[in-house]
Design an enzyme around this catalytic site. Structure first.
Site: not given
Ligand code: NDP
Length: 313
Positions: A137, A140-141
């Site tokens: 992701c 997300c990261d």
């Protein structure tokens, strides 16, 4: 649990969608029962820091966040149970659910929050370095790799979107495409090819993710020439698609060709009154914790209205 008891509302799944549905359902006197499934807490439990969920200004790690979701659902009386719903029968009322292939539970309403699972390449090094530089992701990261070099794998819209997103944050992005063309939509292909710090490596496969404690690079192989080389990188993003966890609903609910459940637009309603969907099981576009939580709320409100109309609550 008495043999003939009919639960007012059973929630299947324990990610942000399921727990949010539980908070709302419990506060609406629906006495929800939530089955956690095989990965209690869902996809966020394999994430490190979550920095984009509103209300956590300092960020929080994924497993801790899911414990807080669970606590909040329990605080209002959600009956949280271990176990996997292995079959459903929506053809009869009350609905029938099979737990761990043996026990049966009856329910007036069901909220499906079974989520989706990222597909992985299946390499040992990919698994070992998961959350230590390996991610599925970018949204997300990606932030953790600002200014660094990263590698993305995949050739579809997800890979195109994630690699262009990462290119805005990172120094250099390598996109590994196993064929000599992208599967992504035309517009996304153009975006990929126009991005200056994004280099596509065609006909290229991953041999291994390199690093002991964290990702240090990626060994790749050109599948036309057989040539191997190492690319130094701090992040390795796998974007080869997701699989919604919806197999048990086949032949009972409408789904698209890849298994995402269909809902009446703008609602959580399936074609069966009393059965609602929230989270990634019905969302192949946004797939965020906060959007899953939002649709979990919608599903609980839709179920509440149904139960009230049926005079169950
Ligand atoms: P797709 O199934 O469309 O693409 C998967 C990609 O990964 C393909 O290019 C495939 O290669 C490649 N791949 C699969 N397995 C491997 C492997 N083992 N090694 C290397 N490469 C591999 O998945 P997406 O997640 O990209 O998209 C799913 C759906 O969601 C699509 O319908 C897409 O359009 C949609 N979507 C829409 C978005 C939007 O509208 N903003 C954003 C993201 C997705 P190959 O081509 O060779 O098969």
């Amino acid at each position: 649990m008495s043999e003939n008891k009919v639960e007012k509302c059973v929630i299947i799944g324990s990610g942000p969608a399921g727990y949010t549905a539980a908070v709302y359902a419990a506060r609406a006197a629906m006495d929800p029962v939530l089955y956690q499934g095989s990965q209690p807490g869902g996809q966020l439990t394999i994430t490190n820091d979550v920095e984009n969920f509103p209300g956590y200004p300092k960020g929080i790690n994924g497993p801790s966040m899911m414990m807080e979701f669970q606590e909040q659902a329990q605080r209002f009386g959600t009956d949280i149970r271990h176990g996997m719903v292995t079959a459903v029968d929506f053809s009869q009322r009350p609905f029938k659910l099979t737990i761990d292939e043996k026990d049966e539970v009856l329910a007036h309403s069901v909220i499906i929050s079974t989520g989706a699972s990222a597909k992985w390449l299946g390499l040992e090094s990919e698994q070992r370095l998961n959350s230590k530089g390996v991610s599925a992701c970018a949204i997300c990261d990606g932030f953790f790799y600002r200014g660094m070099d990263v590698v993305v794998v995949g050739g579809g819209d997800s890979a195109a979107e994630e690699s262009t997103y990462l290119a805005k944050l990172c120094n250099k992005v390598y996109l590994l495409v196993r064929r000599d063309e992208l599967r992504a939509s035309k517009i996304m292909q153009e975006r990929v090819l126009e991005t200056k710090n994004l280099e596509v490596l065609w006909n290229t496969e991953t041999v291994e993710v390199l690093g002991d404690e964290e990702v240090e690079g990626v060994r790749v192989k050109n599948n036309k020439t057989g040539e191997e080389k190492d690319i130094p990188a701090k992040g390795f993003f796998v974007a080869i698609g997701h699989k919604p966890n919806t197999d048990i609903f086949k032949d009972q609910l409408d789904m698209d060709e890849t298994g995402y459940l269909k809902v009446e637009p703008g609602t959580s309603k399936t074609k069966i009154p009393g059965v609602y969907v929230s989270g990634d099981a019905a969302d192949k576009v946004y797939r965020q914790a906060v959007t899953a939580a939002g649709t979990g709320c919608m599903a609980a409100l839709d179920a509440e209205r149904y139960l009230a109309a049926e005079k169950v609550i």
